[in-house]
Scaffold this motif. Structure first.
Motif, short mmCIF file in Angstrom:
data_model
loop_
_atom_site.label_atom_id
_atom_site.label_comp_id
_atom_site.label_asym_id
_atom_site.label_seq_id
_atom_site.Cartn_x
_atom_site.Cartn_y
_atom_site.Cartn_z
N ARG A 107 0.82 -1.21 0.00
CA ARG A 107 0.00 0.00 0.00
C ARG A 107 0.86 1.26 0.00
O ARG A 107 0.34 2.35 -0.15
CB ARG A 107 -0.91 0.03 1.24
N THR A 121 0.68 6.31 -2.24
CA THR A 121 -0.30 5.26 -1.96
C THR A 121 -1.34 5.29 -3.08
O THR A 121 -1.07 5.81 -4.16
CB THR A 121 -0.92 5.43 -0.56
N ASP A 122 -2.54 4.75 -2.82
CA ASP A 122 -3.55 4.64 -3.87
C ASP A 122 -4.84 5.37 -3.48
O ASP A 122 -5.92 4.78 -3.44
CB ASP A 122 -3.84 3.18 -4.20
N PRO A 126 -8.15 2.49 -6.35
CA PRO A 126 -7.64 1.33 -5.62
C PRO A 126 -6.60 0.56 -6.43
O PRO A 126 -6.76 0.34 -7.64
CB PRO A 126 -8.90 0.48 -5.38
N ASN A 127 -5.53 0.15 -5.75
CA ASN A 127 -4.45 -0.67 -6.34
C ASN A 127 -3.74 0.01 -7.51
O ASN A 127 -3.09 -0.65 -8.31
CB ASN A 127 -5.00 -2.02 -6.81
N ARG A 128 -3.88 1.31 -7.59
CA ARG A 128 -3.17 2.06 -8.63
C ARG A 128 -2.44 3.23 -7.96
O ARG A 128 -3.07 4.07 -7.33
CB ARG A 128 -4.15 2.58 -9.68
#
Length: 362
Positions: A107, A121-122, A126-128
């Motif tokens: 993260r 962070t993202d 999310p997750n990017r």
């Protein structure tokens, strides 16, 4: 040592050794690994905590490696990509970090040149990985407000949830602080126009713009000094009250003296070579304007030469702090280009450019 002492110890090392670091590997060994071990508290020789050259194949990209992965409970928590000391940090030169972030459980992503540490962070998707960091640590100029959040990423106090929940505020507050700092150093047109419209009723012409650029710069500097004075007077007033009760003499002369001292950065040392370079540039510029209009301001990373003591009218910058010396010159868009010089006499090779810059501002 506690966390802040370890952080300051590394900062001292960076300031002393940064000019001797010439490669990415040297940067990792001298700065990045000590940051991971001494500051964050992870064992860089324990693969259960720190994995160097971490590999996670991404799509058609096979065998790419990220410099370090910090592990907790067999899960990747922080990915670290390191660049050579002093190099510019941007996502364009950290494509592996961006790709790896989306295919691991991490993260937190960290991009660093050993001196500046950018934490991502993202927040946006999310997750990017975000395109802008939520926390920036500069070991040459540590912002004390980021230290508590940074300490939450240490092995002993790891609190990822708290860091992520505070990341959005940290991101925007940090960006705002950096932008305000830029505007205080070199007021932009929008900043100047905003304040001009508050106090001036006439049209915002080019002449008015030039006049108020100087005035806004001076007002900002005086405002900061006034704020420091006010705090000092409050502190001294409290001390004075105690002194009066004890019968000790009091004085009100300290604030102005202290403020003058605070205005000068103790880490900035003007060298004879910088003054000699300034005199050469001034001699060249004097073919276009009177010598009284040429001013100098020394900073940590460069020595600035200005027309009319206006940081919007930069004639040149002398970058003499490193082993290789550079003369910084500006184009019509005020973009600086550094020209390597071997001796002060090489400044004369750029005399035409210096004169044209002065004519443009004059």
């Amino acid at each position: 040592m506690d966390f802040i002492e370890r952080l300051n110890a590394l900062a001292t090392k960076v300031r002393a050794q940064k000019d001797s670091i010439q490669t990415e590997e040297a940067t990792k060994n001298a700065f990045v690994m000590p940051f991971i071990s001494a500051v964050l508290g992870y064992d860089v020789f324990n693969p259960l905590e720190v994995v160097p050259e971490f590999t996670a194949d991404v799509g058609l990209k096979r065998g790419e490696k990220i410099d370090y992965a910090i592990m907790r409970d067999n899960e990747v928590q922080i990915l670290i990509e390191a660049k050579k000391s002093g190099s510019a940090l941007s996502l364009e030169n950290a494509s592996q970090l961006y790709r790896y972030f989306g295919v691991t459980n991490a993260r937190i992503a960290l991009l660093t040149n050993g001196i500046v540490y950018q934490f991502y962070t993202d927040l946006d998707a999310p997750n990017r990985m975000d395109s802008k960091p939520f926390l920036v640590l500069d070991l040459e100029d540590i912002d004390n407000s980021v230290v508590p959040e940074l300490s939450k990423l240490t092995k002993e106090s790891f609190d990822l949830g708290s860091v992520i929940s505070a990341a959005e505020e940290l991101k925007y507050v940090g960006q705002l602080k950096r932008e305000i700092a830029v505007q205080f150093r070199e007021p932009g047109d929008d900043w100047v126009k905003f304040f001009t419209n508050k106090v001036y009723d006439g049209p915002f012409t080019q002449k008015v713009r030039e006049q108020f650029t100087v005035l806004v710069d001076k007002a900002a500097t005086q405002f900061l000094k006034d704020q420091v004075n006010a705090r000092l007077k409050t502190a001294l007033g409290a001390e004075g009250g105690l002194a009066e009760e004890s019968g000790l003499p009091t004085t009100n002369t300290a604030p102005a003296v202290v403020v003058d001292d605070l205005a000068a950065d103790p880490e900035v040392q003007t060298t004879e070579e910088e003054l000699d370079g300034y005199n050469i540039v001034k001699a060249i510029a004097c073919s276009e304007v009177k010598p009284q209009r040429i001013f100098q301001r020394d900073a940590k990373s460069y020595f600035a030469i200005l027309l009319d003591d206006n940081n919007r009218k930069s004639i040149a910058r002398l970058h003499f702090n490193g082993r290789q010396k550079y003369l910084g010159l500006f184009d019509e868009d005020k973009t600086e280009t550094r020209h390597p010089i071997e001796s002060l006499d090489d400044i004369y090779l750029h005399a035409d450019h210096i004169r044209s810059t002065v004519r443009r501002f004059a």
